[in-house]
Motif scaffolding. Structure first.
Motif, mmCIF file in Angstrom:
data_model
loop_
_atom_site.group_PDB
_atom_site.id
_atom_site.type_symbol
_atom_site.label_atom_id
_atom_site.label_comp_id
_atom_site.label_asym_id
_atom_site.label_seq_id
_atom_site.Cartn_x
_atom_site.Cartn_y
_atom_site.Cartn_z
ATOM 1 N N THR A 108 0.765 -1.183 0.087
ATOM 2 C CA THR A 108 0.056 0.229 -0.053
ATOM 3 C C THR A 108 0.855 1.149 0.104
ATOM 4 O OG1 THR A 108 -1.770 -1.441 1.346
ATOM 5 C CG2 THR A 108 -1.929 1.145 1.329
ATOM 6 N N ASN A 109 0.867 2.002 -0.879
ATOM 7 C CA ASN A 109 1.344 3.279 -1.265
ATOM 8 C C ASN A 109 0.493 4.274 -1.342
ATOM 9 O OD1 ASN A 109 4.555 3.229 -1.149
ATOM 10 N ND2 ASN A 109 4.318 1.680 -2.642
ATOM 11 N N HIS A 110 0.584 5.498 -0.812
ATOM 12 C CA HIS A 110 -0.190 6.427 -0.727
ATOM 13 C C HIS A 110 -1.620 6.190 -0.907
ATOM 14 C CE1 HIS A 110 3.355 8.741 -1.424
ATOM 15 N NE2 HIS A 110 3.398 8.467 -2.507
ATOM 16 N N GLY A 111 -2.110 5.355 -0.106
ATOM 17 C CA GLY A 111 -3.686 4.941 0.275
ATOM 18 C C GLY A 111 -4.231 3.953 -0.616
ATOM 19 N N TYR A 112 -3.382 3.209 -1.529
ATOM 20 C CA TYR A 112 -3.973 2.365 -2.579
ATOM 21 C C TYR A 112 -3.224 1.072 -2.383
ATOM 22 C CZ TYR A 112 -6.827 6.197 -4.613
ATOM 23 O OH TYR A 112 -7.563 6.904 -4.858
ATOM 24 N N SER A 113 -4.053 0.107 -1.944
ATOM 25 C CA SER A 113 -3.365 -1.220 -1.894
ATOM 26 C C SER A 113 -3.582 -2.290 -3.189
ATOM 27 C CB SER A 113 -4.323 -2.145 -0.753
ATOM 28 O OG SER A 113 -4.330 -1.551 0.437
ATOM 29 N N ASP A 114 -2.361 -3.073 -3.385
ATOM 30 C CA ASP A 114 -2.526 -4.178 -4.168
ATOM 31 C C ASP A 114 -2.591 -5.480 -3.700
ATOM 32 O OD1 ASP A 114 0.016 -5.246 -4.006
ATOM 33 O OD2 ASP A 114 0.958 -3.846 -5.251
ATOM 34 N N TRP A 115 -2.925 -6.709 -4.338
ATOM 35 C CA TRP A 115 -2.668 -8.008 -3.789
ATOM 36 C C TRP A 115 -2.337 -8.891 -4.530
ATOM 37 C CZ3 TRP A 115 -7.695 -11.307 -2.329
ATOM 38 C CH2 TRP A 115 -7.558 -12.178 -1.443
ATOM 39 N N ALA A 116 -1.265 -9.490 -4.343
ATOM 40 C CA ALA A 116 -0.749 -10.295 -5.166
ATOM 41 C C ALA A 116 -0.895 -11.875 -4.557
ATOM 42 C CB ALA A 116 0.736 -10.432 -5.459
ATOM 43 N N THR A 117 -1.203 -12.697 -5.124
ATOM 44 C CA THR A 117 -1.471 -14.148 -4.415
ATOM 45 C C THR A 117 -1.150 -15.307 -5.391
ATOM 46 O OG1 THR A 117 -3.758 -14.434 -4.944
ATOM 47 C CG2 THR A 117 -3.234 -12.987 -3.229
ATOM 48 N N THR A 118 -0.847 -16.287 -4.703
ATOM 49 C CA THR A 118 -0.992 -17.772 -5.293
ATOM 50 C C THR A 118 -1.783 -18.896 -4.192
ATOM 51 O OG1 THR A 118 0.501 -19.499 -6.295
ATOM 52 C CG2 THR A 118 1.234 -18.396 -4.195
ATOM 53 N N ALA A 119 -2.474 -19.830 -4.825
ATOM 54 C CA ALA A 119 -3.162 -20.651 -4.082
ATOM 55 C C ALA A 119 -2.073 -21.740 -3.558
ATOM 56 C CB ALA A 119 -4.130 -21.229 -4.909
ATOM 57 N N ILE A 120 -2.423 -22.214 -2.313
ATOM 58 C CA ILE A 120 -1.714 -23.276 -1.679
ATOM 59 C C ILE A 120 -2.697 -24.146 -1.149
ATOM 60 C CG2 ILE A 120 0.344 -21.842 -1.313
ATOM 61 C CD1 ILE A 120 -0.180 -21.437 1.485
ATOM 62 N N PRO A 121 -2.299 -25.313 -0.816
ATOM 63 C CA PRO A 121 -3.472 -26.347 -0.055
ATOM 64 C C PRO A 121 -3.820 -25.650 1.114
ATOM 65 C CG PRO A 121 -1.513 -27.563 -1.230
ATOM 66 C CD PRO A 121 -1.072 -25.898 -0.977
ATOM 67 N N ALA A 122 -4.957 -25.995 1.636
ATOM 68 C CA ALA A 122 -5.720 -25.857 2.988
ATOM 69 C C ALA A 122 -4.848 -26.204 4.082
ATOM 70 C CB ALA A 122 -6.960 -25.706 2.940
ATOM 71 N N GLN A 123 -4.337 -27.635 3.713
ATOM 72 C CA GLN A 123 -3.591 -28.215 4.952
ATOM 73 C C GLN A 123 -2.143 -27.639 5.299
ATOM 74 O OE1 GLN A 123 -4.567 -29.683 1.824
ATOM 75 N NE2 GLN A 123 -6.344 -30.639 2.644
ATOM 76 N N VAL A 124 -1.672 -26.738 4.752
ATOM 77 C CA VAL A 124 -0.624 -25.913 5.196
ATOM 78 C C VAL A 124 -0.933 -24.997 6.331
ATOM 79 C CG1 VAL A 124 1.204 -24.317 4.640
ATOM 80 C CG2 VAL A 124 0.473 -25.812 2.943
ATOM 81 N N LYS A 125 -0.343 -25.284 7.578
ATOM 82 C CA LYS A 125 -0.686 -24.584 8.811
ATOM 83 C C LYS A 125 0.164 -23.884 9.550
ATOM 84 C CE LYS A 125 -4.995 -26.386 8.542
ATOM 85 N NZ LYS A 125 -6.098 -25.632 8.269
#
Length: 203
Positions: A108-125
């Motif tokens: 978040t720079n100057h009040g605007y957010s980005d979101w970069a993701t990748t899916a991983i298994p739900a079993q990762v805790k």
């Protein structure tokens, strides 16, 4: 610079937490999050954040997160650099459902957010994060064993020169609550090595 949990300071201290023998447990409250404007067009700035302050320009911060209790969409905990409500970055795993979750980062720079993701298994805790600084540029890496780290994000923070604050956070944006566990925190020399490819442009 040495890691000392006693020097960490809260931004929005949570109602329920413990700090004992180098382990920090934070129980989230429903409706807590960090997000600014982009796409969703709302602003959330109420997640508890626990940080150290420094002017050190080159270092790495490592933390292990355990989010076994996460069970509702967007439950999350991870590493953060929170400068103010409109300038911050975070890296975390966000619960989605019983099949997968999102390993990602928000800048978040100057009040605007980005979101970069990748899916991983739900079993990762559990997940380790390494947050590194090289002046006003930053890198977030992740690891499942605390030894082999892979890059998640390289970014520039426009207000990230000079004194900064960095540490951990946990939140539950929707109607949920869980206990996030942080351990194995340490500060080291910068593990994000100087670039060895194309030379910088001359001023």
């Amino acid at each position: 610079m040495e890691f000392d949990v006693r020097k960490m300071r809260w931004t929005r201290e949570p109602e329920n937490y413990t700090i004992e023998d180098g382990t920090i447990k934070i129980t989230t409250k429903p409706g807590t999050d960090l997000w600014q404007r982009t796409y969703y067009h709302f602003r959330n700035d109420n997640a508890p954040v626990l940080q150290l302050e420094t002017e050190e320009r080159f270092f790495s911060f490592v933390v292990k997160t355990d989010f076994t209790g996460a069970h509702h969409r967007f439950d999350q905990c991870g590493v953060v650099m929170y400068l103010d409500s409109e300038n911050w970055l975070k890296g975390s795993v966000e619960y989605e459902n019983e099949e997968f979750q999102h390993l990602g980062s928000v800048v978040t720079n100057h009040g605007y957010s980005d979101w970069a993701t990748t899916a991983i298994p739900a079993q990762v805790k559990t997940m380790w994060y390494r947050f590194s600084r090289r002046e006003d540029d930053y890198c977030i890496e992740c690891s499942q064993d605390g030894k082999q780290f892979t890059q998640m994000r390289v970014c520039h923070m426009w207000k990230g020169a000079g004194k900064i604050c960095f540490g951990i956070y946990a939140c539950s944006p929707e109607d949920s609550s869980f206990t996030a566990v942080f351990s194995d925190m340490e500060i080291t020399d910068c593990k994000w090595l100087a670039h060895d490819g194309q030379a910088p442009d001359k001023e």
